[in-house]
Scaffold this active site. Structure first.
Site, short mmCIF file in Angstrom:
data_model
loop_
_atom_site.label_atom_id
_atom_site.label_comp_id
_atom_site.label_asym_id
_atom_site.label_seq_id
_atom_site.Cartn_x
_atom_site.Cartn_y
_atom_site.Cartn_z
N ASP A 1 27.37 -19.99 -1.39
CA ASP A 1 26.30 -18.36 -0.68
C ASP A 1 24.38 -19.30 -0.17
O ASP A 1 24.01 -20.13 -0.71
CB ASP A 1 26.05 -17.70 -1.50
CG ASP A 1 25.45 -16.74 -0.35
OD1 ASP A 1 25.88 -16.02 0.50
OD2 ASP A 1 24.61 -15.78 -1.26
N SER A 2 24.51 -17.95 0.72
CA SER A 2 23.07 -18.75 1.49
C SER A 2 21.82 -18.95 0.59
O SER A 2 21.16 -19.49 0.58
CB SER A 2 22.72 -17.67 2.71
OG SER A 2 23.21 -16.78 2.30
N CYS B 1 29.91 -15.72 1.05
CA CYS B 1 29.32 -15.42 1.44
C CYS B 1 29.88 -14.94 2.74
O CYS B 1 30.42 -15.65 3.14
CB CYS B 1 28.56 -16.19 2.07
SG CYS B 1 26.63 -16.11 3.72
N GLU C 1 16.39 -11.17 -0.66
CA GLU C 1 15.65 -12.70 -1.22
C GLU C 1 14.03 -12.63 -1.88
O GLU C 1 13.92 -13.91 -2.86
CB GLU C 1 15.52 -13.70 0.01
CG GLU C 1 17.24 -13.48 0.49
CD GLU C 1 17.82 -14.92 -0.32
OE1 GLU C 1 17.46 -16.32 -1.32
OE2 GLU C 1 18.66 -15.07 -1.17
N CYS D 1 28.83 -8.18 2.64
CA CYS D 1 27.74 -8.67 2.45
C CYS D 1 26.93 -8.68 0.58
O CYS D 1 27.17 -8.35 -0.16
CB CYS D 1 26.19 -8.99 3.05
SG CYS D 1 24.86 -10.00 3.01
N HIS E 1 24.99 -9.98 -0.72
CA HIS E 1 23.58 -9.79 -1.47
C HIS E 1 23.43 -8.11 -1.39
O HIS E 1 22.42 -7.66 -2.76
CB HIS E 1 22.59 -10.08 -0.28
CG HIS E 1 21.62 -11.52 -0.24
ND1 HIS E 1 22.81 -12.83 0.38
CD2 HIS E 1 20.95 -12.25 -0.20
CE1 HIS E 1 22.59 -13.27 0.19
NE2 HIS E 1 21.07 -13.78 0.05
N1 DGL Z 1 25.17 -13.26 1.31
C1 DGL Z 1 25.76 -12.95 2.88
C2 DGL Z 1 26.63 -12.57 3.53
O1 DGL Z 1 27.48 -12.48 1.88
C3 DGL Z 1 24.60 -13.87 3.37
C4 DGL Z 1 23.70 -13.16 3.70
C5 DGL Z 1 22.33 -14.22 5.32
O2 DGL Z 1 21.86 -15.43 4.48
O3 DGL Z 1 22.33 -13.89 5.64
O4 DGL Z 1 26.98 -12.35 4.36
#
Ligand code: DGL
Length: 278
Positions: free
Chosen positions: A15-16, A78, A163, A197, A199
């Protein structure tokens, strides 16, 4: 360590940043016997506001890094990377790098489930600007469920809240309520909302508070874990190539101490991260 030629390895999860840990937690809960290697590109997060080319380039670098560590199977935990990089990596890069390795995403398994969840076919998506612009959910949902209507809302502030560890603070409410109101302003009868997402599950309590009670809020962790279980059952050759020692290694491109703290909270067990450079 360079395991480019290895034929067995841990399952890679990418993931990012921290978001993919919400997927890893459920995968590990469902299949604790495997070894896992998690990579968070925290130094370059968020990906959601970046261009197609950059997300693809960063994701490919991460996948190649995990392959070098011996991973035979990598999950893009992600949505942004799944939307913007998965298809090119699967179709263009894998045949050149190693046609026997696999990279899987999180959008398709989520979409497959939504037919069981929505009763009226009005589905809402919260996602990063990149995921929403790509229209990946709209395309995949209408392929499988042509009568469904999809309403998307991009939430550029939600990943930075996670984050920066602000996701449970009172200030986050403003940004959550704003996007929920915008989504339901498009169509009040939406009965299922996908947190598109990885996150966003960290904001679940706040999202649930503002989403009307008549709508289900769908997170991806269990769905992806179930889909991976099924994949490994159907592909015994790949299952054989995933080592089973029950370990979990954490890699980050940013500060390892901070990542270890976050990962310990998410995974509810001690976690020690190592900093790497992509
Ligand atoms: N967690 C990621 C997603 O599912 C990316 C979030 C990001 O880096 O903007 O899209």
């Amino acid at each position: 360590m360079n395991n480019e030629k290895a034929t067995k390895g841990a399952i890679g999860v990418f993931d990012s940043g921290y978001g993919g840990l919400t997927i890893l937690r459920e995968i590990r809960r469902a299949m604790p016997q495997y070894d896992y290697m998690y990579l968070g590109d925290n130094a370059r997060a968020p990906y959601g506001t970046r261009s197609f080319d950059i997300v693809y380039q960063f994701t490919l670098e991460a996948v190649q890094y995990l392959f070098k560590q011996g991973c035979q199977l990598v999950i893009l935990a992600c949505n942004t990377a799944s939307a913007k990089a998965l298809r090119s990596i699967q179709q263009r890069d894998l045949p050149l790098i190693d046609p026997t390795r696999r990279v899987l995403g999180v959008i398709r398994p989520t979409v497959e489930k939504i037919g069981e969840i929505s009763c009226n076919g009005h589905v809402g998506i919260f996602g990063t600007p990149g995921t929403v612009q790509s229209q990946s959910y709209d395309i995949e949902i209408t392929k499988l469920f042509p009568d469904f209507k999809v309403y998307s809302q991009s939430c550029p502030m939600w990943v930075p809240l996670v984050e920066n560890c602000e996701y449970d603070k009172p200030g986050a409410d403003y940004f959550v309520q704003q996007e929920v109101d915008r989504l339901f302003g498009q169509e009040p009868s939406i009965d299922a909302v996908i947190l598109g997402c990885t996150h966003y599950p960290l904001l679940f309590d706040k999202i649930r508070q503002y989403v009307p009670q008549s709508a289900r809020v769908v997170t991806q962790g269990e769905i992806v874990a179930e889909s991976l279980c099924d994949y490994l059952r159907r592909h015994p050759d790949m299952d054989e190539r995933c080592t089973k020692g029950g370990s979990c290694q954490y890699l980050t491109t940013e500060n390892a101490t901070r990542f270890s703290e976050m990962a310990s909270i998410f995974m509810q067990e001690p976690a020690t991260a190592t900093r790497i450079i992509l």
